[in-house]
Motif scaffolding. Structure first.
Motif, PDB file in Angstrom:
ATOM      1  N   GLN A  62       0.813  -1.221   0.000  1.00  0.00           N
ATOM      2  CA  GLN A  62       0.000   0.000   0.000  1.00  0.00           C
ATOM      3  C   GLN A  62       0.849   1.276   0.000  1.00  0.00           C
ATOM      4  O   GLN A  62       0.423   2.315   0.498  1.00  0.00           O
ATOM      5  N   ARG A  63       2.053   1.195  -0.547  1.00  0.00           N
ATOM      6  CA  ARG A  63       2.935   2.366  -0.627  1.00  0.00           C
ATOM      7  C   ARG A  63       3.237   2.771  -2.066  1.00  0.00           C
ATOM      8  O   ARG A  63       4.076   3.632  -2.289  1.00  0.00           O
ATOM      9  N   GLY A  64       2.641   2.097  -3.034  1.00  0.00           N
ATOM     10  CA  GLY A  64       2.881   2.413  -4.437  1.00  0.00           C
ATOM     11  C   GLY A  64       4.002   1.610  -5.074  1.00  0.00           C
ATOM     12  O   GLY A  64       4.339   1.817  -6.242  1.00  0.00           O
ATOM     13  N   ILE A  65       4.585   0.691  -4.323  1.00  0.00           N
ATOM     14  CA  ILE A  65       5.706  -0.098  -4.840  1.00  0.00           C
ATOM     15  C   ILE A  65       5.249  -1.014  -5.976  1.00  0.00           C
ATOM     16  O   ILE A  65       5.896  -1.083  -7.033  1.00  0.00           O
ATOM     17  N   ALA A  66       4.152  -1.721  -5.795  1.00  0.00           N
ATOM     18  CA  ALA A  66       3.666  -2.640  -6.838  1.00  0.00           C
ATOM     19  C   ALA A  66       3.319  -1.876  -8.111  1.00  0.00           C
ATOM     20  O   ALA A  66       3.652  -2.317  -9.212  1.00  0.00           O
ATOM     21  N   THR A  67       2.672  -0.750  -7.961  1.00  0.00           N
ATOM     22  CA  THR A  67       2.318   0.063  -9.128  1.00  0.00           C
ATOM     23  C   THR A  67       3.567   0.471  -9.893  1.00  0.00           C
ATOM     24  O   THR A  67       3.629   0.363 -11.121  1.00  0.00           O
ATOM     25  N   LYS A  68       4.592   0.910  -9.169  1.00  0.00           N
ATOM     26  CA  LYS A  68       5.835   1.337  -9.821  1.00  0.00           C
ATOM     27  C   LYS A  68       6.537   0.157 -10.492  1.00  0.00           C
ATOM     28  O   LYS A  68       7.038   0.274 -11.617  1.00  0.00           O
ATOM     29  N   MET A  69       6.575  -1.006  -9.826  1.00  0.00           N
ATOM     30  CA  MET A  69       7.198  -2.176 -10.440  1.00  0.00           C
ATOM     31  C   MET A  69       6.487  -2.543 -11.741  1.00  0.00           C
ATOM     32  O   MET A  69       7.132  -2.824 -12.757  1.00  0.00           O
ATOM     33  N   LEU A  70       5.163  -2.525 -11.711  1.00  0.00           N
ATOM     34  CA  LEU A  70       4.400  -2.869 -12.913  1.00  0.00           C
ATOM     35  C   LEU A  70       4.609  -1.846 -14.021  1.00  0.00           C
ATOM     36  O   LEU A  70       4.659  -2.206 -15.201  1.00  0.00           O
ATOM     37  N   LYS A  71       4.749  -0.589 -13.661  1.00  0.00           N
ATOM     38  CA  LYS A  71       5.029   0.433 -14.684  1.00  0.00           C
ATOM     39  C   LYS A  71       6.368   0.165 -15.364  1.00  0.00           C
ATOM     40  O   LYS A  71       6.494   0.315 -16.579  1.00  0.00           O
TER      41      LYS A  71
END
Length: 189
Positions: free
Chosen positions: A118-127
């Motif tokens: 819930q810190r945006g890490i997964a979103t950034k990895m996927l980007k």
């Protein structure tokens, strides 16, 4: 064998071999700030596998669905795989593994230590994974999500992934079914 046929055979075999199109998965280490915290996004190396297994144990209740040998093979296949780590204060807190082949980027695993979710890490990895897929001219990005993982299904849906099909009895650890999600890259229909 006549010389012309021999040359044709060599060229044909080269085209069928991995990396024949000379595409290279290239990822430069990057420091990314999320919620005023700095994270290092970097390519995995074999010596980081014990830390990756620790992430798995934290995510999967002490279990490691992916073993050392699988991680090692993925990390060493630099022509077709990107295994991306996220480090915080020099500790691995997340990773994503993706295979790029046959015009598709296939995310084979993604895990984040629970206290870093819930810190945006997964979103950034996927980007990063999607950007690499676009550079390699992939048509789509795909992944599987456990049927019971409602939070994951919502997350991928919010990022634009579409639920495409169900894979019955997909996961060997508990015979759970999975949904395959796909993300079409721009220009694809």
């Amino acid at each position: 064998m006549p010389t012309i046929l021999k040359k044709f055979k060599e060229k044909f075999e080269h085209l069928l071999s991995p990396g024949a199109d000379d595409k290279k998965i290239d990822f430069e280490n990057q420091t990314v700030t999320l919620d005023d915290q700095d994270y290092l996004f970097c390519r995995a190396v074999v010596s980081s596998i014990p830390e990756m297994l620790s992430v798995e144990r934290a995510v999967y209740n002490g279990k490691t669905p992916i073993n050392y040998a699988v991680f090692e093979k993925q990390i060493q296949d630099v022509a077709n795989q990107l295994v991306l780590l996220v480090r915080f204060e020099d500790r691995v807190v997340a990773y994503v593994a993706c295979n790029y082949a046959h015009g598709e980027a296939r995310i084979t695993d993604i895990a984040i230590v629970p206290r870093f979710q819930q810190r945006g890490i997964a979103t950034k990895m996927l980007k990063f994974v999607i950007a690499e897929a676009q550079k390699l001219r992939c048509r789509r990005v795909s992944l599987d999500v456990r049927q019971s993982n409602l939070q994951g299904q919502k997350f991928y849906g919010d990022l634009g992934f579409k639920k495409e099909r169900i894979k019955h009895h997909y996961f060997s650890d508990n015979d759970e079914s999975a949904y395959e999600y796909g993300y079409l890259l721009k220009g694809e229909k």
